[in-house]
Enzyme design. Structure first.
Site, mmCIF file in Angstrom:
data_model
loop_
_atom_site.group_PDB
_atom_site.id
_atom_site.type_symbol
_atom_site.label_atom_id
_atom_site.label_comp_id
_atom_site.label_asym_id
_atom_site.label_seq_id
_atom_site.Cartn_x
_atom_site.Cartn_y
_atom_site.Cartn_z
ATOM 1 N N PHE A 14 -60.454 -51.233 5.626
ATOM 2 C CA PHE A 14 -60.601 -50.983 4.193
ATOM 3 C C PHE A 14 -60.195 -52.183 3.334
ATOM 4 O O PHE A 14 -60.350 -52.146 2.115
ATOM 5 C CB PHE A 14 -59.781 -49.753 3.782
ATOM 6 C CG PHE A 14 -60.231 -48.492 4.448
ATOM 7 C CD1 PHE A 14 -61.470 -47.938 4.160
ATOM 8 C CD2 PHE A 14 -59.419 -47.859 5.375
ATOM 9 C CE1 PHE A 14 -61.893 -46.773 4.784
ATOM 10 C CE2 PHE A 14 -59.831 -46.694 6.000
ATOM 11 C CZ PHE A 14 -61.075 -46.149 5.704
ATOM 12 N N HIS A 19 -62.685 -49.729 -3.135
ATOM 13 C CA HIS A 19 -61.684 -48.671 -3.309
ATOM 14 C C HIS A 19 -60.255 -49.209 -3.197
ATOM 15 O O HIS A 19 -59.318 -48.541 -3.615
ATOM 16 C CB HIS A 19 -61.917 -47.588 -2.255
ATOM 17 C CG HIS A 19 -61.856 -46.187 -2.765
ATOM 18 N ND1 HIS A 19 -61.967 -45.836 -4.086
ATOM 19 C CD2 HIS A 19 -61.706 -45.010 -2.092
ATOM 20 C CE1 HIS A 19 -61.881 -44.522 -4.210
ATOM 21 N NE2 HIS A 19 -61.717 -43.997 -3.018
ATOM 22 N N MET A 64 -54.384 -41.709 2.983
ATOM 23 C CA MET A 64 -55.733 -41.961 2.500
ATOM 24 C C MET A 64 -55.715 -41.721 0.993
ATOM 25 O O MET A 64 -54.810 -41.078 0.455
ATOM 26 C CB MET A 64 -56.746 -41.074 3.227
ATOM 27 C CG MET A 64 -56.831 -41.384 4.721
ATOM 28 S SD MET A 64 -57.057 -43.150 5.109
ATOM 29 C CE MET A 64 -58.801 -43.327 4.839
ATOM 30 N N ASN A 66 -57.154 -39.852 -1.249
ATOM 31 C CA ASN A 66 -57.067 -38.531 -1.888
ATOM 32 C C ASN A 66 -55.710 -37.848 -1.704
ATOM 33 O O ASN A 66 -55.496 -36.765 -2.235
ATOM 34 C CB ASN A 66 -58.211 -37.622 -1.420
ATOM 35 C CG ASN A 66 -58.182 -37.353 0.061
ATOM 36 O OD1 ASN A 66 -57.491 -38.033 0.808
ATOM 37 N ND2 ASN A 66 -58.943 -36.366 0.490
ATOM 38 N N ASN A 112 -60.207 -39.389 -6.953
ATOM 39 C CA ASN A 112 -59.393 -38.487 -6.130
ATOM 40 C C ASN A 112 -57.948 -38.950 -5.956
ATOM 41 O O ASN A 112 -57.039 -38.123 -5.872
ATOM 42 C CB ASN A 112 -60.054 -38.265 -4.772
ATOM 43 C CG ASN A 112 -61.305 -37.423 -4.901
ATOM 44 O OD1 ASN A 112 -61.409 -36.570 -5.778
ATOM 45 N ND2 ASN A 112 -62.272 -37.673 -4.035
#
EC number: 3.1.1.29
Length: 190
Positions: A14, A19, A64, A66, A112
């Site tokens: 990631f 994000h 994560m 959310n 989120n």
């Protein structure tokens, strides 16, 4: 004590994705000041450092996206940090790449990670810096888009944005006047 939270997803795959722009800003500030996230507790990596004589708590959730609130709320509670001293940095699809928006408070706007923090803190009355990543084109889904790495051309712009957002954080730590920081740093980064 001020609290600076960068949002992102954990894991090598990631890194440098849209994000994870919140992580990138926090990492930039840490590296610039020779700080490191040297503590892990409550599902987060964090450190407490001094900037301009003031204590600043930097947090990167190790969940994560959310579930970000599951890291942020317990660490803030442990160190008795009030929500009004919190600034969250995160990606925003509704802003074009190169745009930065600072806000005193507000809704999650469909993000989120922010939904989780608002839920766990029980309030949306905290500062945030929204960093534009734009919307997907050519039929790409939102999840695929936000988990995509920036292209080399995009990184040229985003490096300027990261530095701009970091300067906004530094100015807030220095002055404690978020209204002035908003006036100076809101808008498109050139």
């Amino acid at each position: 004590m001020k609290c600076i939270v960068g949002l992102g997803n954990i894991g090598k795959r990631f890194e440098l994705t849209r994000h994870n722009i919140g992580f990138e800003v926090v990492d930039y500030i840490l590296e610039k000041n020779n700080f490191s996230l040297d503590k892990q507790k409550f599902k987060g990596a964090y450190t407490i450092e001094r900037m301009n004589g003031d204590k600043v708590l930097f947090i990167e959730p190790m969940t994560m996206m959310n579930l970000s609130g599951e890291a942020v709320a317990p660490i803030m509670d442990y160190y008795n940090v009030n929500p009004e001293d919190l600034i969250v940095l995160y990606d925003d699809l509704d802003l074009e790449q190169g745009q930065v928006r600072l806000r005193q408070k507000g809704s999650a706007g469909g993000h989120n990670g922010m939904k989780s923090i608002i839920k766990m803190l029980g309030t949306d009355q905290f500062k945030r810096i929204r960093i534009g990543v734009g919307r997907p084109t050519n039929g790409m889904t939102v999840p695929d888009y936000v988990l995509q790495r920036f292209s080399n051309d995009e990184m040229v712009t985003m490096e300027k944005v990261i530095e701009h957002a970091a300067r906004a954080i530094e100015k807030f730590v220095e002055t404690s006047r978020f209204d002035h920081v908003m006036n100076e740093f809101n808008g498109e980064v050139k």
